[in-house]
Design a protein around this motif. Structure first.
Motif, PDB file in Angstrom:
ATOM      1  N   SER A 158       1.007  -1.152  -0.033  1.00  9.42           N
ATOM      2  CA  SER A 158      -0.025   0.035  -0.132  1.00  9.42           C
ATOM      3  C   SER A 158       0.834   1.244   0.005  1.00  9.42           C
ATOM      4  O   SER A 158       2.111   1.143   0.306  1.00  9.42           O
ATOM      5  N   ASN A 374      -3.131   0.587   7.203  1.00  8.66           N
ATOM      6  CA  ASN A 374      -2.128   0.423   5.550  1.00  8.66           C
ATOM      7  C   ASN A 374      -2.555  -0.930   4.989  1.00  8.66           C
ATOM      8  O   ASN A 374      -2.700  -1.863   5.646  1.00  8.66           O
ATOM      9  N   GLY A 375      -2.945  -0.938   3.709  1.00  9.95           N
ATOM     10  CA  GLY A 375      -3.231  -2.103   2.999  1.00  9.95           C
ATOM     11  C   GLY A 375      -4.664  -2.775   3.256  1.00  9.95           C
ATOM     12  O   GLY A 375      -5.019  -4.031   2.847  1.00  9.95           O
TER      13      GLY A 375
END
Length: 527
Positions: A158, A374-375
């Motif tokens: 990400s 994140n991700g």
């Protein structure tokens, strides 16, 4: 974790930085710095200033990626001292592996060959003193919250993970000077905490450019870049604001006093002129009526003319000096906090359908934050909604990564080309609402700072016909200076359409009046 065991600490690298008589200008002759002197001892510094002031340019000079036109930049650790630079929105080849992004792929390959029996001197030269390079890399990856996988493809990361990876790559160089340009971009709460820990335990000199108020409160000193000069404030951002706000209050008062004095001096000049004219008329009448002898009248007239000239010159000098004082006082009043972005007026009915999707439904002028670690797939969800045409009203989307096809194009030329049915005058007027007034609209896209690119993208997106009723922003505060964040907050407060914002900046979300949060998790993305 103690400082002595931190993988971020390298006690042998503490260093100071000295800039002596540094000047730098762009190829078109535009000066960025002129005879700049600055000393930075070991510690953590924030570098703040308006977008376009030259913050990223100064970091590039410190990193050796740009050469000053004159002067010198030296590190006390010596010519061989390493400098780690993390740029805004760092990019890596998506096909590359993590070890390649960290710059250790060749060393790993040489280590594998040596482990398999190679005695080739070239392999030993490649490894050098980096026998523990894999252990160091894995430790840093783990400390930054990244999977300890050196063979992972960078393309699977990400935006936040890519930022963390670039920080690890910088730390792998064992730098004495660490330069971070908007390092909290795209980082979730846990990643930000890990970054703060890395900065706190770094033994050398850290210079960080950021709009993150929490990070700016963790520094030893604040450096402000303004009008090509760097001023050092001995404390965090809150201390800087106290000092500058007090100075601006005094400057505003000085302008008021100088303006009052100028009005007074002008009034006295007019009164003196009226008085002199009255005397001249009286003397002329007396001479015509022969109340006094001609020779005496002539002498009095000459003396009066000399006296009047002196008096007029004295008052004119007073007026000129008062005007000069007013100009000097106005110079001290800063206009970098007063600019305002103006967004188009739009209305959305309270129950109107805006986005029709089970994962993210938007009805009416809702203000929604799309959040998650994140991700988790926040940007992916936005892209999917657009691709599947789940947005049922005109919309404007400003992505996380802003890239222009032709960096040599001017701002006005770029926006005009994107909207050929809109007149040049309308384009210019629209750009002025986004702070690109007059000649500023002629700047090329390639020379813009991150915040200026955001304003161009926002202006471009909101010039649509029909006017967008939904505004989608993916990490809009990335690369913005603090004053531009304030301008963006003001613009979004006045936006009356629907709003979907992807952001990890809790303070920013609170300021723009988010009404609902949609939280994504990595598990949901996996499903």
């Amino acid at each position: 974790m103690s400082a002595s065991t931190s993988p971020f600490r390298n006690p042998s690298t503490a260093s100071s930085v000295l800039l002596s008589d540094v000047s730098f200008a762009w190829p078109d002759g535009t000066a960025v710095f002129d005879h700049l002197d600055l000393t930075l001892n070991a510690g953590t510094y924030s570098l703040i200033g308006a977008n376009g002031a030259g913050k990223s340019t100064l970091l590039a000079l410190l990193a050796g990626r740009l050469e000053p036109a004159s002067g010198s930049i030296t590190l006390s650790a010596g010519a061989d001292a390493e400098v780690g630079l993390v740029t805004q929105d760092p990019q890596s080849d998506p096909r590359a592996t993590v070890d390649a992004a960290l710059g250790i792929a060749d060393v790993r390959s040489a280590l594998r060959r040596i482990e398999n029996g190679s005695v080739d001197p070239d392999d030993f030269e490649i490894v050098g003193d980096e026998w523990d390079v894999e252990e160091r890399a894995l430790a840093l990856l783990a400390q930054m919250g990244l999977p300890p996988d050196l063979d992972r493809a960078v393309g699977s990361m990400s935006g936040g993970e890519a930022t963390l990876l670039s920080i690890v790559a910088a730390l792998m160089r064992r730098p004495s000077l660490l330069l971070l340009d908007e390092p909290t971009n795209n980082l979730d709460t846990d990643s930000r905490a890990r970054l703060f820990d890395a900065i706190e335990h770094f033994a050398g000199t850290v210079v960080v450019v950021s709009h993150d108020l929490e990070l700016l409160e963790r520094v030893d000193a604040t450096l402000e870049l303004y009008r090509g000069e760097v001023r050092v404030f001995g404390g965090p951002y809150s201390h800087y604001r106290e000092v500058v706000d007090a100075e601006q209050q005094a400057a505003a008062a000085a302008v008021a006093n100088a303006a009052g004095d100028l009005r007074k001096q002008r009034r006295e000049l007019v009164e003196a002129q009226i008085k002199l004219d009255r005397r001249a008329r009286t003397a002329a009448t007396a001479e015509r009526e022969k109340r006094v002898p001609r020779i005496i009248a002539h002498k009095r007239r000459s003396e009066a003319q000399v006296s009047a000239g002196k008096l007029r010159n004295m008052h004119r000098t007073d007026v000129d000096e008062a005007a000069t004082r007013l100009d000097a006082a106005r110079e001290e009043v800063r206009d970098d906090r007063t600019a305002r972005i103006v967004v188009p007026e739009v209305e959305v009915a309270p129950r109107a359908q805006v986005v029709v999707d089970d994962r993210l439904r938007v009805d009416g002028p809702e203000r929604i934050a799309l959040t998650g670690p994140n991700g988790a797939g926040k940007s992916t969800l936005i892209a999917d909604l657009i691709d599947r045409e789940r947005i049922v009203v005109p919309y404007a989307f400003v992505p996380q990564q802003i890239v222009f096809d032709d960096p040599s194009a001017s701002i006005a030329g770029h926006v005009a080309a994107r909207h050929p049915d809109i007149s040049t005058q309308e384009v210019r007027a629209h750009l002025a609402r986004f702070l690109f007034r007059g000649n500023r609209a002629e700047r090329t896209l390639g020379e813009l700072s991150g915040g200026e690119k955001l304003r161009v993208a926002l202006a471009d997106a909101l010039l649509g016909d029909p006017t967008p009723k939904l505004l989608i922003l993916d990490e809009p505060t990335n690369n913005l200076d603090l004053d531009t964040v304030t301008q963006l907050v003001g613009a979004l407060e006045s936006w009356r359409g629907a709003l979907v914002v992807v952001s990890h900046d809790a303070g920013f979300l609170a300021r723009i009046g988010i009404e609902r949060r949609v939280v994504l998790t990595r598990q949901e993305r996996a499903r």
